[in-house]
Motif scaffolding. Structure first.
Motif, PDB file in Angstrom:
ATOM      1  N   ALA A  27      38.262  33.946  42.673  1.00 22.32           N
ATOM      2  CA  ALA A  27      38.231  34.486  41.310  1.00 22.32           C
ATOM      3  C   ALA A  27      37.343  35.733  41.251  1.00 22.32           C
ATOM      4  O   ALA A  27      37.678  36.722  40.575  1.00 22.32           O
ATOM      5  CB  ALA A  27      37.726  33.423  40.338  1.00 22.32           C
ATOM      6  N   ARG A  28      36.223  35.715  41.959  1.00 26.12           N
ATOM      7  CA  ARG A  28      35.352  36.890  42.022  1.00 26.12           C
ATOM      8  C   ARG A  28      36.053  38.061  42.706  1.00 26.12           C
ATOM      9  O   ARG A  28      35.909  39.216  42.302  1.00 26.12           O
ATOM     10  CB  ARG A  28      34.056  36.556  42.759  1.00 26.12           C
ATOM     11  N   ILE A  29      36.805  37.757  43.764  1.00 26.95           N
ATOM     12  CA  ILE A  29      37.537  38.813  44.465  1.00 26.95           C
ATOM     13  C   ILE A  29      38.586  39.423  43.545  1.00 26.95           C
ATOM     14  O   ILE A  29      38.742  40.660  43.487  1.00 26.95           O
ATOM     15  CB  ILE A  29      38.161  38.260  45.755  1.00 26.95           C
ATOM     16  N   CYS A  30      39.304  38.599  42.807  1.00 28.79           N
ATOM     17  CA  CYS A  30      40.311  39.115  41.877  1.00 28.79           C
ATOM     18  C   CYS A  30      39.667  39.991  40.800  1.00 28.79           C
ATOM     19  O   CYS A  30      40.210  41.052  40.436  1.00 28.79           O
ATOM     20  CB  CYS A  30      41.075  37.959  41.235  1.00 28.79           C
ATOM     21  N   ALA A  31      38.506  39.571  40.296  1.00 29.57           N
ATOM     22  CA  ALA A  31      37.792  40.368  39.303  1.00 29.57           C
ATOM     23  C   ALA A  31      37.321  41.690  39.912  1.00 29.57           C
ATOM     24  O   ALA A  31      37.361  42.750  39.255  1.00 29.57           O
ATOM     25  CB  ALA A  31      36.612  39.576  38.753  1.00 29.57           C
ATOM     26  N   ASP A  32      36.887  41.650  41.163  1.00 29.40           N
ATOM     27  CA  ASP A  32      36.445  42.861  41.859  1.00 29.40           C
ATOM     28  C   ASP A  32      37.606  43.830  42.040  1.00 29.40           C
ATOM     29  O   ASP A  32      37.455  45.045  41.842  1.00 29.40           O
ATOM     30  CB  ASP A  32      35.845  42.462  43.211  1.00 29.40           C
ATOM     31  N   GLU A  33      38.767  43.304  42.402  1.00 28.25           N
ATOM     32  CA  GLU A  33      39.958  44.141  42.544  1.00 28.25           C
ATOM     33  C   GLU A  33      40.273  44.859  41.233  1.00 28.25           C
ATOM     34  O   GLU A  33      40.560  46.056  41.211  1.00 28.25           O
ATOM     35  CB  GLU A  33      41.159  43.285  42.942  1.00 28.25           C
ATOM     36  N   LYS A  34      40.243  44.088  40.145  1.00 30.49           N
ATOM     37  CA  LYS A  34      40.587  44.653  38.838  1.00 30.49           C
ATOM     38  C   LYS A  34      39.584  45.732  38.441  1.00 30.49           C
ATOM     39  O   LYS A  34      39.962  46.792  37.919  1.00 30.49           O
ATOM     40  CB  LYS A  34      40.607  43.537  37.796  1.00 30.49           C
ATOM     41  N   ALA A  35      38.301  45.468  38.694  1.00 30.46           N
ATOM     42  CA  ALA A  35      37.274  46.434  38.317  1.00 30.46           C
ATOM     43  C   ALA A  35      37.373  47.725  39.124  1.00 30.46           C
ATOM     44  O   ALA A  35      37.110  48.815  38.599  1.00 30.46           O
ATOM     45  CB  ALA A  35      35.897  45.810  38.493  1.00 30.46           C
ATOM     46  N   ARG A  36      37.752  47.615  40.385  1.00 30.36           N
ATOM     47  CA  ARG A  36      37.822  48.790  41.259  1.00 30.36           C
ATOM     48  C   ARG A  36      39.125  49.557  41.101  1.00 30.36           C
ATOM     49  O   ARG A  36      39.179  50.755  41.421  1.00 30.36           O
ATOM     50  CB  ARG A  36      37.648  48.372  42.727  1.00 30.36           C
ATOM     51  N   GLY A  37      40.186  48.886  40.650  1.00 32.61           N
ATOM     52  CA  GLY A  37      41.478  49.536  40.590  1.00 32.61           C
ATOM     53  C   GLY A  37      41.985  49.835  41.991  1.00 32.61           C
ATOM     54  O   GLY A  37      41.465  49.322  42.984  1.00 32.61           O
ATOM     55  N   GLY A  38      42.998  50.661  42.079  1.00 27.54           N
ATOM     56  CA  GLY A  38      43.502  51.042  43.401  1.00 27.54           C
ATOM     57  C   GLY A  38      44.272  49.924  44.071  1.00 27.54           C
ATOM     58  O   GLY A  38      44.845  49.051  43.403  1.00 27.54           O
ATOM     59  N   PRO A  39      44.299  49.924  45.408  1.00 28.67           N
ATOM     60  CA  PRO A  39      45.154  48.981  46.138  1.00 28.67           C
ATOM     61  C   PRO A  39      44.672  47.538  46.007  1.00 28.67           C
ATOM     62  O   PRO A  39      43.468  47.278  45.880  1.00 28.67           O
ATOM     63  CB  PRO A  39      45.021  49.449  47.592  1.00 28.67           C
TER      64      PRO A  39
END
Length: 240
Positions: A27-39
Motif C-alpha cells: 500500500a505504501r508503494i502504491c501511494a509512492d507511485e501515485k505521489a511520484r507520477g511517471g512510470p
C-alpha cells in the motif's frame, strides 16, 4: 549508479509469512507511485516469502494475485523456497532441514492441525505436505529467478561470491552465502551494487557495493523496501 531510463523499480526484502506487513508495504508503494507520477514501478521480491511467520500460504496466494495484476513483477528464489521445493520433490533430507528452519509455521499455514503435524514421522509429514501445497503454489515458486540485473544494480537473495563474474556465480551462493560476501570491504562486483536480503539487520544497511534489505519482519515487526529510478533511490518501510 542508476537503473535503465524510463524505469522505476521497487525491491522488497524477506517477508517470511508476514502478510499484514506485506499488505501494508505494498500500500505504501502504491501511494509512492501515485505521489511520484511517471512510470508504474516494477516489483522485485528478494526471496524468503515463507517460513518463520504465521501466514506463508496466505502470502503466496496474495503474491500470485499481485503478479496477475502486475505481470512485470519478478521474484528471486530464496533459500527457504529452495528447501521447500526440494522437500515437495521427495527429498527427505530437505524436509528435515525445512522442519528446522521455520517450516513448521508454513506447514500449519496450509491448514494442517498442529496435533496431526506433531503426530507424524517424516514419511507422514512428506505426504501431508505434498497433499497440502497446491500445484499453483509449487509452479509459482518454481518460476522464481536466481539473479536479476538492471542497470548498475544486481538483485539476489543472499549475495554473490566476491571476485567471481556475474555469469560464473553459482545458485547456491546466490541463495545461501553469508560471511564471505558480508565480510568483504570492497565492492563484491566492481562497478555494481548488490541488492540482497537473507541476513537480518535492525535497519537497511548500505555498505560499499551492497545494500541489505532484510530487516527481519517476523522478529522486528518491520518490512523494508527500496525504490530506484534513474540515479535516485529511496526507502519505504512498514511497521507492525
Amino acid at each position: 549508479m542508476r537503473v535503465p531510463d524510463g524505469r522505476r523499480l521497487y525491491a522488497i526484502g524477506d517477508i517470511h509469512g508476514q502478510l499484514d506487513l506485506l499488505e501494508g508495504l505494498l500500500a505504501r508503494i502504491c501511494a509512492d507511485e501515485k505521489a511520484r507520477g511517471g512510470p508504474r514501478g516494477e516489483l522485485i521480491f528478494l526471496g524468503d516469502l515463507i517460513n518463520r511467520g504465521p501466514q506463508s500460504a496466505q502470502v503466496i496466494d496474495y503474491l500470485v494475485s499481485v503478479q496477475a495484476e502486475r505481470p512485470e513483477t519478478r521474484f528471486l528464489l530464496g533459500n527457504h523456497e529452495e528447501v521447500l521445493l526440494k522437500a515437495l520433490g521427495g527429498d527427505e533430507s530437505a524436509l528435515r532441514i525445512f522442519h528446522h528452519m521455520g517450516g513448521t509455521q508454513t506447514i500449519l499455514s496450509y491448514g494442517i492441525a498442529r496435533e496431526a503435524y506433531e503426530a507424524v514421522d517424516y514419511d507422514g509429514l512428506a505426504a501431508m505436505l505434498q497433499a497440502a501445497v497446491p500445484p499453483t503454489h509449487r509452479d509459482f515458486l518454481a518460476s522464481f529467478e536466481d539473479i536479476i540485473v538492471e542497470g548498475g544494480y544486481v538483485f539476489v537473495h543472499a549475495g554473490v561470491r566476491p571476485g567471481v563474474s556475474l555469469v560464473e556465480q553459482q545458485p547456491r551462493d546466490l541463495r545461501w552465502i553469508r560471511h564471505e560476501f558480508l565480510s568483504t570491504s570492497s565492492h563484491p562486483i566492481p562497478g555494481m551494487v548488490i541488492i540482497h536480503g537473507h541476513t537480518i539487520h535492525e535497519d537497511i544497511i548500505e555498505q560499499p557495493g551492497r545494500i541489505g534489505l532484510d530487516t527481519g519482519g517476523y522478529r522486528t515487526g518491520m518490512l523494508s523496501a527500496m525504490g530506484f529510478e534513474g540515479e535516485e533511490r529511496w526507502i519505504l518501510q512498514q511497521r507492525s
